[in-house]
Design a protein around this motif. Structure first.
Motif, mmCIF file in Angstrom:
data_model
loop_
_atom_site.group_PDB
_atom_site.id
_atom_site.type_symbol
_atom_site.label_atom_id
_atom_site.label_comp_id
_atom_site.label_asym_id
_atom_site.label_seq_id
_atom_site.Cartn_x
_atom_site.Cartn_y
_atom_site.Cartn_z
ATOM 1 N N ALA A 69 -71.057 52.486 153.986
ATOM 2 C CA ALA A 69 -70.622 53.072 155.254
ATOM 3 C C ALA A 69 -71.294 52.294 156.383
ATOM 4 N N GLY A 70 -70.562 52.118 157.496
ATOM 5 C CA GLY A 70 -71.133 51.381 158.619
ATOM 6 C C GLY A 70 -71.143 49.885 158.420
ATOM 7 N N HIS A 71 -70.319 49.384 157.502
ATOM 8 C CA HIS A 71 -70.283 47.943 157.213
ATOM 9 C C HIS A 71 -69.881 47.140 158.445
ATOM 10 N N CYS A 72 -70.380 45.907 158.519
ATOM 11 C CA CYS A 72 -70.159 45.060 159.701
ATOM 12 C C CYS A 72 -68.703 44.627 159.890
ATOM 13 N N SER A 73 -67.834 44.852 158.892
ATOM 14 C CA SER A 73 -66.424 44.464 159.047
ATOM 15 C C SER A 73 -65.572 45.591 159.604
ATOM 16 N N PHE A 74 -66.180 46.730 159.883
ATOM 17 C CA PHE A 74 -65.415 47.878 160.365
ATOM 18 C C PHE A 74 -65.381 47.889 161.894
ATOM 19 N N GLY A 86 -64.693 40.759 166.639
ATOM 20 C CA GLY A 86 -65.986 41.215 167.136
ATOM 21 C C GLY A 86 -67.077 40.280 166.668
ATOM 22 N N LYS A 87 -68.306 40.674 166.920
ATOM 23 C CA LYS A 87 -69.442 39.873 166.491
ATOM 24 C C LYS A 87 -70.403 40.767 165.715
ATOM 25 N N THR A 88 -70.805 40.312 164.532
ATOM 26 C CA THR A 88 -71.738 41.111 163.738
ATOM 27 C C THR A 88 -73.146 40.983 164.308
ATOM 28 N N ASP A 99 -62.063 51.210 158.645
ATOM 29 C CA ASP A 99 -62.996 51.524 157.556
ATOM 30 C C ASP A 99 -62.194 51.489 156.251
ATOM 31 N N HIS A 100 -62.682 50.747 155.276
ATOM 32 C CA HIS A 100 -61.931 50.628 154.020
ATOM 33 C C HIS A 100 -62.880 50.369 152.859
ATOM 34 N N CYS A 101 -62.434 50.731 151.674
ATOM 35 C CA CYS A 101 -63.174 50.438 150.428
ATOM 36 C C CYS A 101 -64.652 50.801 150.553
ATOM 37 N N PRO A 129 -74.513 45.306 154.046
ATOM 38 C CA PRO A 129 -73.957 45.841 155.306
ATOM 39 C C PRO A 129 -73.837 44.794 156.406
ATOM 40 N N ALA A 130 -74.602 43.713 156.313
ATOM 41 C CA ALA A 130 -74.668 42.738 157.408
ATOM 42 C C ALA A 130 -73.659 41.596 157.285
ATOM 43 N N TYR A 131 -73.053 41.441 156.106
ATOM 44 C CA TYR A 131 -72.132 40.319 155.911
ATOM 45 C C TYR A 131 -70.846 40.765 155.230
ATOM 46 N N ASP A 132 -69.717 40.207 155.683
ATOM 47 C CA ASP A 132 -68.466 40.462 154.991
ATOM 48 C C ASP A 132 -68.330 39.449 153.860
ATOM 49 N N SER A 133 -67.396 39.705 152.966
ATOM 50 C CA SER A 133 -67.213 38.812 151.823
ATOM 51 C C SER A 133 -65.757 38.837 151.398
#
Ligand SMILES: [Zn+2]
Length: 215
Positions: A69-74, A86-88, A99-101, A129-133
């Protein structure tokens, strides 16, 4: 000229990218034409299942987008509108997704129609939480998921990639597979993408990188 090249079995693996509830019809980030209710080629599930069950692969790997929850890609975390850039906190440009998965929610589960029992391994990605993949091999911070080592230790030299979404996670996973030295093909007929223009760009990028794209 036929562009179908048989995989070098049994040293080939199938990577099935993110066939999860949230990316299918009714999900938080539903991708067009991924729905199992549609017949192939409109829906990819029958084709993906056919490859998993009868493709003759030495290994079948499922990737699973699996965010805290609260992931940087949301978008809700980035504080920008949906699908804007946006910018992480780490300073990376990041598309703002719904918000997904989210780990532990139904949306993060594999689609119930997926033949998950044929999988030899499940690789979860986007867990930091800090990086998308988008890639099943490594996240945007460069942290490896272990997929390359898993395949190499199994003697795999060739990889076929299918799943969702062609223009994001399938593309990123295939590019990393190629960079890791695997002879890589993307099976478009078993992939679903977000946008037609993005899919065309992805195909061009994959081919330019040396990935075989099979229509
Ligand atoms: Zn994600």
């Amino acid at each position: 000229m036929p562009n179908y090249i048989p995989a070098a079995k049994p040293a080939a693996a199938l990577i099935v990218v993110d066939v999860q509830r949230d990316f299918m019809t009714g999900g938080a980030l539903a991708v067009p034409l991924a729905d199992e209710k549609l017949p192939a080629p409109e829906g990819i599930l029958p084709r993906v299942n056919g490859l998993m069950a009868g493709g003759g692969y030495a290994r079948v790997v499922l990737t699973q987008d699996f965010h805290p929850a609260g992931h940087c890609s949301f978008a809700s975390t980035l504080g920008v509108p949906l699908y804007a850039k946006g910018k992480t906190a780490a300073g990376r440009g990041q598309v703002a997704w719904p918000d997904h998965c989210v780990a532990g929610t139904a949306g993060a589960e594999f689609h119930p129609g997926l033949y998950a029992r044929y999988a030899n391994a499940i690789i979860r990605k986007g867990v930091n939480p800090a990086y998308d993949s988008y890639s099943g091999f490594a996240d945007d911070g460069g942290e490896q998921t272990g997929l390359a080592g898993y395949l190499q230790s199994a003697g795999i030299t060739a990889v076929d990639v299918a799943g969702i979404a062609t223009d994001f996670c399938v593309k990123a996973t295939a590019l990393h597979a190629h960079e890791n030295g695997f002879a890589t093909r993307v099976l478009l007929g078993a992939c679903a993408g977000v946008a037609a223009a993005g899919i065309e760009e992805a195909i061009a990028e994959l081919r330019a990188a040396g990935v075989v794209v099979i229509e």
